[in-house]
Design an enzyme around this catalytic site. Structure first.
Site, mmCIF file in Angstrom:
data_model
loop_
_atom_site.group_PDB
_atom_site.id
_atom_site.type_symbol
_atom_site.label_atom_id
_atom_site.label_comp_id
_atom_site.label_asym_id
_atom_site.label_seq_id
_atom_site.Cartn_x
_atom_site.Cartn_y
_atom_site.Cartn_z
ATOM 1 N N TRP A 101 0.824 -1.216 0.000
ATOM 2 C CA TRP A 101 0.000 0.000 0.000
ATOM 3 C C TRP A 101 0.854 1.259 0.000
ATOM 4 O O TRP A 101 0.502 2.254 -0.644
ATOM 5 C CB TRP A 101 -0.994 -0.025 1.156
ATOM 6 C CG TRP A 101 -1.968 -1.146 0.986
ATOM 7 C CD1 TRP A 101 -2.026 -2.312 1.700
ATOM 8 C CD2 TRP A 101 -2.999 -1.260 -0.012
ATOM 9 N NE1 TRP A 101 -3.014 -3.123 1.220
ATOM 10 C CE2 TRP A 101 -3.635 -2.510 0.171
ATOM 11 C CE3 TRP A 101 -3.441 -0.427 -1.054
ATOM 12 C CZ2 TRP A 101 -4.691 -2.934 -0.629
ATOM 13 C CZ3 TRP A 101 -4.500 -0.854 -1.849
ATOM 14 C CH2 TRP A 101 -5.112 -2.098 -1.635
ATOM 15 N N ASP A 171 -1.387 6.616 6.277
ATOM 16 C CA ASP A 171 -2.448 5.712 5.833
ATOM 17 C C ASP A 171 -2.665 4.726 6.972
ATOM 18 O O ASP A 171 -1.871 3.813 7.175
ATOM 19 C CB ASP A 171 -2.018 4.984 4.554
ATOM 20 C CG ASP A 171 -3.026 3.896 4.156
ATOM 21 O OD1 ASP A 171 -4.077 3.786 4.800
ATOM 22 O OD2 ASP A 171 -2.732 3.165 3.183
ATOM 23 N N LYS A 195 -12.206 -1.867 8.104
ATOM 24 C CA LYS A 195 -11.452 -2.900 8.818
ATOM 25 C C LYS A 195 -11.675 -2.791 10.331
ATOM 26 O O LYS A 195 -12.030 -3.760 10.977
ATOM 27 C CB LYS A 195 -9.972 -2.807 8.495
ATOM 28 C CG LYS A 195 -9.713 -3.015 7.009
ATOM 29 C CD LYS A 195 -8.284 -2.727 6.640
ATOM 30 C CE LYS A 195 -8.097 -2.491 5.172
ATOM 31 N NZ LYS A 195 -8.442 -3.613 4.302
HETATM 32 N N1 PMP Z 1 -4.178 1.130 2.516
HETATM 33 C C1 PMP Z 1 -4.174 0.011 3.256
HETATM 34 C C2 PMP Z 1 -3.157 -0.144 4.338
HETATM 35 C C3 PMP Z 1 -5.127 -0.973 3.001
HETATM 36 O O1 PMP Z 1 -5.138 -2.094 3.726
HETATM 37 C C4 PMP Z 1 -6.085 -0.777 1.984
HETATM 38 C C5 PMP Z 1 -7.176 -1.785 1.674
HETATM 39 N N2 PMP Z 1 -6.924 -3.070 1.938
HETATM 40 C C6 PMP Z 1 -6.025 0.392 1.227
HETATM 41 C C7 PMP Z 1 -5.075 1.337 1.541
HETATM 42 C C8 PMP Z 1 -7.000 0.661 0.120
HETATM 43 O O2 PMP Z 1 -8.187 0.984 0.727
HETATM 44 P P1 PMP Z 1 -9.542 1.201 -0.060
HETATM 45 O O3 PMP Z 1 -9.953 -0.123 -0.581
HETATM 46 O O4 PMP Z 1 -10.440 1.727 1.028
HETATM 47 O O5 PMP Z 1 -9.295 2.197 -1.113
#
Ligand code: PMP
Length: 358
Positions: A101, A171, A195
């Site tokens: 991510w 994030d 989450k």
């Molecule tokens: N950052 C992290 C650390 C994640 O775990 C996720 C989703 N698994 C995201 C960003 C992307 O999030 P979204 O699907 O809400 O765009």
């Protein structure tokens, strides 16, 4: 029957919250309709919006210098929106990268402005966070971005990185409200709700007021200033999700706030890592100092055994244990709402599985 839910997201929600939602589903506050059917312009919804904001403010001890926003588009949109709003007037950003991510956040930031890698743990195979002696920080950067918990690899910062006074942009998608944070170090925190704190469809964005500027060239919907001015009601927000986040905040408060949540989450993670460490059959993916309290990633001696493990566990009502398709292996996501009893059921199953197949 409710299963032991180890899904990575959307993920388990607290049962008392779901039960409350169920009782309020047909008629909330004698309005004769569910919250999903209310107008987002009603005084009643504005009150819910304000209560959810207040819940987050209490838990994170946010002062007036913080603005709380409920947006859409997920954390993925914040990968772009944060640099769009912060990297103007030649500003530069540093990124600490230690997994999937964080790498995505960096790719998007580079499309919007000057963003560089200030540290990466790539040489470890993304098994740990970067070490302080690997940091190459730009003292003049506007912010340092980090991913507090890499959901796929199961690698988490034990504490916030030290950045010599440069504000952090985080994030926090997969560990928001799971433990105390040193809020004074941050300029911006964002995360999808799905989450730890609610259903999918809402993205919580906490941003310092002095970082919000009207940017006339920026699309109206992509500007933090738009949403700050209208208390997240510029357009139709994800009303149901905002209502649920408010209830989850109350549930977290009833468990001792972030301190209580942090202790509960640390204990659950310890139970699971102790089981992994008790034999050579299970191998944790992350290096010990960077182990995630949210996503416990581990491997078995073969991919066949990993598949068998997930299939057999599902027969015992333990779901969501397959690792992310990009890395394989197994992953138990044990967010806030996952009960200690579910973790104990999993460790009991792990012992049984090892005895049979080890
Ligand atoms: N950052 C992290 C650390 C994640 O775990 C996720 C989703 N698994 C995201 C960003 C992307 O999030 P979204 O699907 O809400 O765009």
């Amino acid at each position: 029957m409710r299963v032991h839910n180890f899904n990575a997201g959307p993920a388990a929600l607290p049962l008392p919250v779901l039960e409350q939602v169920q009782t309020e589903l047909l008629d909330l506050q004698n309005m004769g309709m569910s919250v999903m059917e209310w107008s987002h312009r009603s005084n009643e919804f504005e009150a819910i919006n304000a209560e959810t904001e207040a819940g987050l403010r209490r838990l994170l001890e946010l002062g007036d210098e913080w603005v709380v926003l409920f947006l859409q588009g997920g954390a993925s949109l914040q990968f772009s929106m944060a640099p769009m709003n912060l990297l103007h007037h030649e500003a530069r950003a540093d990124y600490l990268v230690h997994g999937t991510w964080g790498r995505k956040a960096l790719v998007e930031a580079r499309k919007e402005g000057s963003a560089r890698v200030a540290a990466s743990s790539e040489e470890s195979g993304w098994r740990r966070v970067p070490r302080a002696d690997e940091f190459d920080l730009d003292a003049g950067a506007k912010y340092v971005h980090f991913t507090s918990n890499e959901t796929i690899e199961g690698v988490q910062w034990p504490v916030e990185p030290e950045t010599n006074g440069v504000r952090l942009v985080c994030d926090a998608s997969s560990d928001i409200l799971s433990r105390p944070v040193r809020i004074e170090k941050y300029g911006l925190i964002y995360g999808g709700a799905q989450k730890n704190i609610g259903p999918s469809g809402v993205t919580v964005v906490l941003v310092r007021r002095d970082w919000i500027e009207p940017l006339p060239k920026l699309a109206t919907m992509l500007s933090y200033a738009t949403h700050a001015k209208e208390h997240s009601l510029y357009n139709t927000p994800a009303t149901f999700g905002i209502y649920m986040i408010g209830l989850v905040c109350e549930w977290i408060e009833s468990h001792g706030g972030l301190k209580g949540m942090g202790e509960r989450n640390a204990a659950k993670a310890k139970t699971l890592y102790d089981q992994i460490d008790s034999s050579d059959f299970y191998r944790g993916f992350a290096e010990r100092d960077s182990r995630s309290q949210m996503n416990v990633t581990f491997r078995l001696p073969s991919e066949e055994l990993e598949k068998l493990f997930a299939d057999e566990a599902a027969k015992q009502h333990m779901v969501g244990l397959k690792g992310h398709r990009s890395v394989g292996g197994l992953r138990a996501s044990i967010y806030n709402a996952v009960e200690p009893g579910s973790v104990e059921a999993l460790t009991a199953f792990m012992r049984e599985f090892e005895a049979k197949n080890g």
